[in-house]
Design a protein around this motif. Structure first.
Motif, PDB file in Angstrom:
ATOM      1  N   VAL A 138      40.812  83.657 -41.502  1.00 28.93           N
ATOM      2  CA  VAL A 138      41.096  84.796 -42.375  1.00 28.93           C
ATOM      3  C   VAL A 138      42.581  84.859 -42.699  1.00 28.93           C
ATOM      4  O   VAL A 138      42.975  85.056 -43.857  1.00 28.93           O
ATOM      5  CB  VAL A 138      40.613  86.103 -41.724  1.00 28.93           C
ATOM      6  CG1 VAL A 138      41.165  87.312 -42.472  1.00 28.93           C
ATOM      7  CG2 VAL A 138      39.087  86.160 -41.709  1.00 28.93           C
ATOM      8  N   SER A 139      43.431  84.694 -41.685  1.00 23.88           N
ATOM      9  CA  SER A 139      44.875  84.734 -41.923  1.00 23.88           C
ATOM     10  C   SER A 139      45.322  83.581 -42.825  1.00 23.88           C
ATOM     11  O   SER A 139      46.212  83.747 -43.669  1.00 23.88           O
ATOM     12  CB  SER A 139      45.628  84.679 -40.591  1.00 23.88           C
ATOM     13  OG  SER A 139      45.348  83.466 -39.899  1.00 23.88           O
ATOM     14  N   GLN A 192      47.307  81.782 -48.234  1.00 22.06           N
ATOM     15  CA  GLN A 192      47.159  80.947 -49.433  1.00 22.06           C
ATOM     16  C   GLN A 192      47.203  81.798 -50.702  1.00 22.06           C
ATOM     17  O   GLN A 192      47.853  81.437 -51.694  1.00 22.06           O
ATOM     18  CB  GLN A 192      45.856  80.141 -49.376  1.00 22.06           C
ATOM     19  CG  GLN A 192      45.764  79.187 -48.201  1.00 22.06           C
ATOM     20  CD  GLN A 192      46.953  78.239 -48.131  1.00 22.06           C
ATOM     21  OE1 GLN A 192      47.348  77.631 -49.127  1.00 22.06           O
ATOM     22  NE2 GLN A 192      47.539  78.112 -46.943  1.00 22.06           N
ATOM     23  N   PHE A 193      46.496  82.919 -50.687  1.00 23.01           N
ATOM     24  CA  PHE A 193      46.542  83.817 -51.843  1.00 23.01           C
ATOM     25  C   PHE A 193      47.947  84.408 -52.003  1.00 23.01           C
ATOM     26  O   PHE A 193      48.419  84.596 -53.128  1.00 23.01           O
ATOM     27  CB  PHE A 193      45.503  84.940 -51.696  1.00 23.01           C
ATOM     28  CG  PHE A 193      44.102  84.521 -52.027  1.00 23.01           C
ATOM     29  CD1 PHE A 193      43.785  84.044 -53.283  1.00 23.01           C
ATOM     30  CD2 PHE A 193      43.083  84.619 -51.084  1.00 23.01           C
ATOM     31  CE1 PHE A 193      42.482  83.667 -53.607  1.00 23.01           C
ATOM     32  CE2 PHE A 193      41.800  84.238 -51.389  1.00 23.01           C
ATOM     33  CZ  PHE A 193      41.493  83.763 -52.651  1.00 23.01           C
ATOM     34  N   VAL A 229      42.630  91.805 -51.667  1.00 21.09           N
ATOM     35  CA  VAL A 229      41.555  91.989 -52.660  1.00 21.09           C
ATOM     36  C   VAL A 229      40.880  90.650 -52.969  1.00 21.09           C
ATOM     37  O   VAL A 229      39.645  90.563 -53.065  1.00 21.09           O
ATOM     38  CB  VAL A 229      42.128  92.616 -53.950  1.00 21.09           C
ATOM     39  CG1 VAL A 229      41.073  92.616 -55.057  1.00 21.09           C
ATOM     40  CG2 VAL A 229      42.607  94.037 -53.679  1.00 21.09           C
ATOM     41  N   SER A 230      41.675  89.599 -53.112  1.00 25.60           N
ATOM     42  CA  SER A 230      41.110  88.270 -53.385  1.00 25.60           C
ATOM     43  C   SER A 230      40.273  87.779 -52.213  1.00 25.60           C
ATOM     44  O   SER A 230      39.238  87.115 -52.414  1.00 25.60           O
ATOM     45  CB  SER A 230      42.235  87.277 -53.681  1.00 25.60           C
ATOM     46  OG  SER A 230      42.987  87.689 -54.790  1.00 25.60           O
ATOM     47  N   LEU A 231      40.682  88.121 -51.001  1.00 26.77           N
ATOM     48  CA  LEU A 231      39.877  87.757 -49.831  1.00 26.77           C
ATOM     49  C   LEU A 231      38.520  88.437 -49.882  1.00 26.77           C
ATOM     50  O   LEU A 231      37.486  87.814 -49.583  1.00 26.77           O
ATOM     51  CB  LEU A 231      40.621  88.155 -48.555  1.00 26.77           C
ATOM     52  CG  LEU A 231      39.847  87.989 -47.238  1.00 26.77           C
ATOM     53  CD1 LEU A 231      39.579  86.513 -46.957  1.00 26.77           C
ATOM     54  CD2 LEU A 231      40.607  88.625 -46.075  1.00 26.77           C
ATOM     55  N   VAL A 232      38.498  89.708 -50.268  1.00 31.17           N
ATOM     56  CA  VAL A 232      37.227  90.439 -50.378  1.00 31.17           C
ATOM     57  C   VAL A 232      36.316  89.783 -51.415  1.00 31.17           C
ATOM     58  O   VAL A 232      35.122  89.567 -51.174  1.00 31.17           O
ATOM     59  CB  VAL A 232      37.483  91.912 -50.760  1.00 31.17           C
ATOM     60  CG1 VAL A 232      36.166  92.647 -50.967  1.00 31.17           C
ATOM     61  CG2 VAL A 232      38.291  92.601 -49.683  1.00 31.17           C
TER      62      VAL A 232
END
Length: 441
Positions: A15-16, A21-22, A43-46
């Motif tokens: 996750v980290s 990366q984002f 937000v991009s992770l979601v």
């Protein structure tokens, strides 16, 4: 919460890494230490997680609809074995096995998303405490601590003290205002998502305990989010608000394109589909074809909205086929232009013309008399009736009894004219049955 989050530490590093990366992408646009760079990374992770969970979401929809279908049977089992809980559980499991339904399937997206949620919470909590988590090392840790979203640090909570908030470079008022607004938005989005599910996408023809449970959850979930939200860091609130908005939009799409049979959403969907098919005279889209195919296959088991859809197509001159397509029915093909020719080139159905009383009588006389063409022409041609009468009036009449008995006269009156006169006077047409010998003459 820290104990629970530590159980999911195995996913903390992935996750980290995704967040970093984002962040490297958004940092080049908005700056590496800004709240926009770190907030958009969350937000991009979601969005990435929810895209990966789409297959589970589809399975959740199917499981939920299957559970709604089984509710009447489940209610019967509960009433039948209400004094025997063990037998009731056995019958329930048997029903699930026969129908291929798993009650836990409706919870799959939430269960699959939980590890990412707790891992993100663990990462943000490490940022708040200044501890390196996963691939977020010293420079990235300092950058994340400086990031603020509308004046609130990513790692700040509603319940944090003024000193802790000050150590993150913010004020307590800013943190509480931002967190309160985000908690309200998070709870409201959850309430609206559950409400549109209950008011639009539930089969209103079946009243079951499952519907009552869903109505209860419509109010319970927002309250739970409000209570637990005050203990979430700002970054987690961003995560949860984003996933709620995604769920709401995803559900609106499903309700519009693939509603539950018997629901208000299905009535609206079939009404739109009927207008589209009627306008274009054909079905557009594979999904619409599958919907019509399923409705045709139901036959007499169609619900009220599906029957209305089929009747609407029929009134428009269209007929739904078993393969999901529509064709023009016979009533729409047989249209005429001003000159009476078929407009579509098809055969024109003609109604038989109604004959006048004189023609029907003359036809019966012709069959009964069996005479030549002259007599038939006089009986069947109304246009020649007037000249014939004039000719008859000009000729002398022979009223002698011999002439009446012979059925003719010296001027060549054709035999059988007496039968025609009797037929015209209302007597029985055609051949007469011989009287019984015992009858009076």
């Amino acid at each position: 919460m820290d104990t629970i989050a530590s159980l999911f530490s195995f996913i903390t590093t992935p996750v980290s890494w995704v967040i970093v990366q984002f962040h490297s992408v958004y940092g080049k646009i908005f700056g590496p230490d800004t709240g926009w760079a770190w907030g958009l990374s969350i937000v991009s992770l979601v969005i990435l997680i929810r895209i990966c969970l789409i297959p589970l979401f589809v399975k959740q929809i199917k499981a939920t609809r299957a559970m709604q279908t089984l509710q009447p049977e489940m209610k019967k089992i509960q009433e039948r074995y209400k004094s025997d809980k063990q037998r009731q559980s056995e019958e329930m499991m048997k029903l699930y096995k026969e129908s291929g339904t798993n009650p836990l399937s409706s919870c799959l997206p939430i269960l699959a998303q939980s590890p990412f949620f707790f891992a993100l919470y663990h990462v943000l909590n490490g940022i708040a405490t200044g501890k390196e988590i996963g691939v977020i090392d010293g420079p990235l840790l300092e950058s994340a601590r400086k990031a603020h979203i509308v004046g609130a640090p990513l790692a700040a909570k509603f319940t944090d003290s003024a000193d802790k908030v000050a150590s993150l470079g913010a004020t307590l008022t800013d943190v509480r205002v931002v967190t309160a607004v985000m908690i309200v938005l998070m709870s409201a989005s959850q309430f609206f998502t559950q409400r549109q599910l209950m008011t639009k996408n539930v089969d209103t023809t079946v009243k079951t305990p499952f519907m009552q449970q869903q109505k209860m959850l419509m109010y319970v979930f927002p309250i739970m989010f409000a209570v637990f939200g005050i203990n979430f860091p700002v970054g987690v609130l961003v995560y949860w608000l984003t996933t709620n908005v995604w769920t709401m939009g995803q559900q609106m799409f499903v309700i519009r394109r693939n509603p539950t049979p018997g629901s208000k959403a299905q009535a609206a969907f079939l009404e739109r589909l009927q207008k589209q098919v009627t306008h274009h005279k054909k079905v557009r889209g594979r999904g619409n074809t599958n919907v019509i195919k399923a409705i045709v296959a139901k036959g007499r088991d169609r619900n009220e909205f599906e029957r209305k859809f089929i009747n609407g197509l029929t009134k428009a001159g269209l007929a739904a086929q078993a393969d999901g397509t529509v064709v023009e029915s016979e009533s729409s093909v047989l249209t005429e232009t001003e000159d009476g020719t078929p407009a579509s080139g098809g055969p024109k159905r003609q109604q038989p013309k109604r004959q006048s009383k004189a023609k029907r009588q003359s036809g019966a006389v012709q069959g009964a008399a069996g005479t030549g063409e002259a007599g038939a022409t006089k009986a069947t041609e109304p246009s020649d009736a007037k000249p014939s009468l004039e000719k008859t009036a000009a000729e002398p009449k022979d009223d002698s009894p011999q002439t009446k008995q012979a059925g003719g006269n010296k001027q060549g009156t054709p035999p059988g004219s007496g039968q025609r006169s009797r037929a015209k006077s209302g007597q029985r047409k055609g051949q007469q049955r011989p009287k019984h010998p015992s009858s009076k003459k």
